[in-house]
Design an enzyme around this catalytic site. Structure first.
Site, mmCIF file in Angstrom:
data_model
loop_
_atom_site.group_PDB
_atom_site.id
_atom_site.type_symbol
_atom_site.label_atom_id
_atom_site.label_comp_id
_atom_site.label_asym_id
_atom_site.label_seq_id
_atom_site.Cartn_x
_atom_site.Cartn_y
_atom_site.Cartn_z
ATOM 1 N N GLY A 34 1.012 -1.781 0.070
ATOM 2 C CA GLY A 34 0.143 -0.171 0.207
ATOM 3 C C GLY A 34 1.265 1.459 0.255
ATOM 4 O O GLY A 34 -0.226 2.335 0.127
ATOM 5 N N HIS A 83 2.626 0.950 -13.241
ATOM 6 C CA HIS A 83 2.816 -0.829 -13.328
ATOM 7 C C HIS A 83 4.581 -0.565 -13.090
ATOM 8 O O HIS A 83 4.944 0.698 -13.842
ATOM 9 C CB HIS A 83 2.983 -1.586 -14.905
ATOM 10 C CG HIS A 83 3.355 -2.473 -15.013
ATOM 11 N ND1 HIS A 83 2.986 -3.919 -14.639
ATOM 12 C CD2 HIS A 83 4.453 -2.812 -15.303
ATOM 13 C CE1 HIS A 83 3.559 -4.767 -14.573
ATOM 14 N NE2 HIS A 83 4.656 -4.555 -15.354
ATOM 15 N N GLU A 97 7.212 6.148 -8.471
ATOM 16 C CA GLU A 97 5.595 5.719 -8.558
ATOM 17 C C GLU A 97 5.416 6.738 -7.415
ATOM 18 O O GLU A 97 4.243 7.797 -8.018
ATOM 19 C CB GLU A 97 5.290 4.580 -7.933
ATOM 20 C CG GLU A 97 5.731 3.294 -8.897
ATOM 21 C CD GLU A 97 5.609 1.858 -8.521
ATOM 22 O OE1 GLU A 97 5.061 1.614 -9.518
ATOM 23 O OE2 GLU A 97 5.536 1.781 -7.703
HETATM 24 C C1 GAR Z 1 3.575 -0.985 -7.175
HETATM 25 O O1 GAR Z 1 5.577 -0.848 -7.515
HETATM 26 C C2 GAR Z 1 2.915 -1.707 -8.512
HETATM 27 O O2 GAR Z 1 3.779 -0.763 -9.645
HETATM 28 C C3 GAR Z 1 3.109 -2.723 -8.746
HETATM 29 O O3 GAR Z 1 2.583 -3.009 -7.785
HETATM 30 C C4 GAR Z 1 3.362 -2.152 -6.694
HETATM 31 C C5 GAR Z 1 2.251 -2.245 -4.957
HETATM 32 O O4 GAR Z 1 3.308 -1.818 -4.675
HETATM 33 N N1 GAR Z 1 1.857 -2.618 -9.852
HETATM 34 C C6 GAR Z 1 2.007 -4.046 -10.388
HETATM 35 O O5 GAR Z 1 3.041 -4.545 -10.705
HETATM 36 C C7 GAR Z 1 1.231 -4.443 -11.090
HETATM 37 N N2 GAR Z 1 1.241 -4.769 -12.125
HETATM 38 P P1 GAR Z 1 2.546 -1.409 -2.649
HETATM 39 O O6 GAR Z 1 1.675 -1.877 -2.188
HETATM 40 O O7 GAR Z 1 3.798 -0.576 -2.049
HETATM 41 O O8 GAR Z 1 1.896 0.388 -3.754
#
Ligand code: GAR
Length: 187
Positions: A12, A104, A174
């Site tokens: 999250g 992503h 991100e």
């Molecule tokens: C993030 O890095 C996002 O880009 C990735 O999951 C992670 C979640 O991190 N999404 C994917 O890989 C979608 N295919 P978080 O829970 O710390 O936000």
């Protein structure tokens, strides 16, 4: 106010960054957090920020009436995926045309698709000896990681890079770009 829902399955950190960014925003409000994972970090984050959260079973998530009731009750207009691991059902794509976005942790169309998540993505980038990686923010369609690209930002992959160090660089991007991009799209 435009109400957005965040769908997340993992730690999250992106959800946290988005919630922080829109805290006290004049026109955008994170009204709901949805997860399929009872252990997801995002539940605690939502609780701390007094945002309604819903842990949904696969059946609930796949049921149009159930999801409509949940999303309509909070006037949700946009859905933001932040590490959400389930495919978005067709009824949601139709209900929110070009109003569901995903992030992503790589430069799509490379290193995307079912199962490409978190460190698996970074490991694949390293195995492939890529000189750069980055983030892709894109509209969501009926396939994993294949909708129209909205924004990409790059990072260099160093010669001694590990999946962990690459993950840190990518997460930094991100957190910097996802909220700003959402804000632009909703304007
Ligand atoms: C993030 O890095 C996002 O880009 C990735 O999951 C992670 C979640 O991190 N999404 C994917 O890989 C979608 N295919 P978080 O829970 O710390 O936000």
């Amino acid at each position: 106010m435009k109400h957005i829902a965040i769908f997340a399955s993992g730690n999250g950190s992106n959800a946290q960054a988005i919630i922080d960014y829109f805290n006290n925003h004049v026109s955008i409000d994170v009204a709901l957090v949805v997860t399929n994972n009872p252990d997801a970090g995002v539940i605690k984050i939502a609780h701390q920020q007094k945002i309604i959260s819903a842990i949904v079973s696969r059946n609930f998530f796949g049921n149009e009436d159930s999801m409509n009731k949940l999303l309509n009750a909070l006037n949700i207009e946009w859905i933001v995926l932040a590490g959400f691991l389930q495919l978005i059902p067709d009824f949601l794509l139709h209900k929110f045309p070009k109003r569901i976005v995903n992030i992503h942790p790589a430069l799509l169309p490379k290193f995307g698709g079912k199962g490409m998540y978190g460190n698996k993505v970074h490991e694949a980038v390293l195995v492939n000896k890529e000189s750069e990686s980055g983030i892709t923010i894109h509209y969501v369609n009926e396939k994993y990681d294949e909708g129209e690209v909205i924004l990409q930002k790059k990072v260099l992959v160093d010669s001694n890079e590990s999946a962990e160090s690459l993950s840190k660089k990518v997460q930094h991007l991100e957190h910097e770009w996802y909220s700003k991009t959402i804000e632009q799209l909703l304007k």
